[in-house]
Write a protein that holds these residues in place. Structure first.
Motif: not given
Length: 252
Positions: A165-173
């Motif tokens: 979830v953190i990566q989804a928020v910080l990267e290309d959603r």
């Protein structure tokens, strides 16, 4: 260079793809058997079912890389694993659909959306750091499972989802949310429906324990896809997409 590559792809199946298919099937089969053997009886009372089915981590990436050939590699690996553990051929022919559709459903959705399987990175250093934590997380999950540390095992499940979830928020959603919902959650649920449903339908488990076995099946698949599957997708997808073995549609 790009024109030459397009010509190569337009020729259809290359001689390399059958070799990749055989290699993918062999690796998946070894992982499938090893995953079940490595799990103690206490953690998996159902023969041939692993509490942490490591092989599931490769099924979705293989499908997104190699199309239906990757799905068939997953199917055959489950078939060989089932026969290895003494199940009848008529049963494993149906049961193995769990591993086929675990890859095929994400493949169908990705191709329908015309999405590439690359997980775009805006903050690569941070993402690589989070994926290092994911690698540690899956090791802790395995240890917790072997030692029957249920609370720790559940904590690793929550942690793996939190990292994604953190990566989804910080990267290309778009690419990350699609991977999380389709490549991790939906793939695991579909596999659980086919796999546990076949076990119950063929009388290998009573229907009364279906919810318990289904929960354990899906739970374990989510962990390995959220951790190992994510790492494989990030690390290898950009390179595989540049080769002639990458399948852009379903078979070619």
């Amino acid at each position: 260079m790009s024109d030459n590559r397009s010509v190569a792809f337009s020729r259809g199946i290359t001689w390399r793809q059958p070799l990749v298919f055989l290699a993918a099937t062999a690796v998946s089969t070894v992982l499938a058997i090893w995953a079940v053997v490595a799990v103690p009886v206490e953690s998996s009372p159902v023969p041939g079912v692993s509490g942490l089915y490591i092989a599931a981590a490769v099924y979705v990436p293989l499908a997104l890389w190699f199309g239906v050939w990757g799905c068939l590699a997953g199917y055959l690996s489950c078939l060989f694993m089932g026969l290895y553990f003494g199940y009848s051929l008529d049963f494993v022919l149906v049961w193995s659909l769990a591993d086929f559709f675990e890859g095929f459903v994400p493949l169908l959705i990705y191709r329908s959306l015309k999405m590439k399987p690359i997980l775009s990175l805006k903050r690569p250093r941070l993402t690589y750091g989070l994926n290092s934590l994911l690698a540690v997380n899956v090791v802790v999950s395995a240890v917790a499972l072997v030692l029957s540390m249920t609370t720790v095992f559940i904590a690793t499940f929550v942690a793996s989802i939190a990292f994604l979830v953190i990566q989804a928020v910080l990267e290309d959603r778009k690419t990350w949310v699609t991977w999380l919902l389709v490549g991790v959650f939906l793939a695991s649920v579909v596999s659980g429906v086919f796999g546990v449903g076949a076990l119950a339908a063929f009388g290998n488990i009573p229907w009364s324990v279906f919810p318990t076995v289904f929960f354990g099946w899906v739970f374990g698949d989510i962990i390995v896809l959220a951790t190992i599957g994510t790492i494989l997708t990030i690390a290898f997808t950009p390179y595989i997409m540049k080769t002639q073995v990458y399948v852009r549609r379903f078979f070619t």
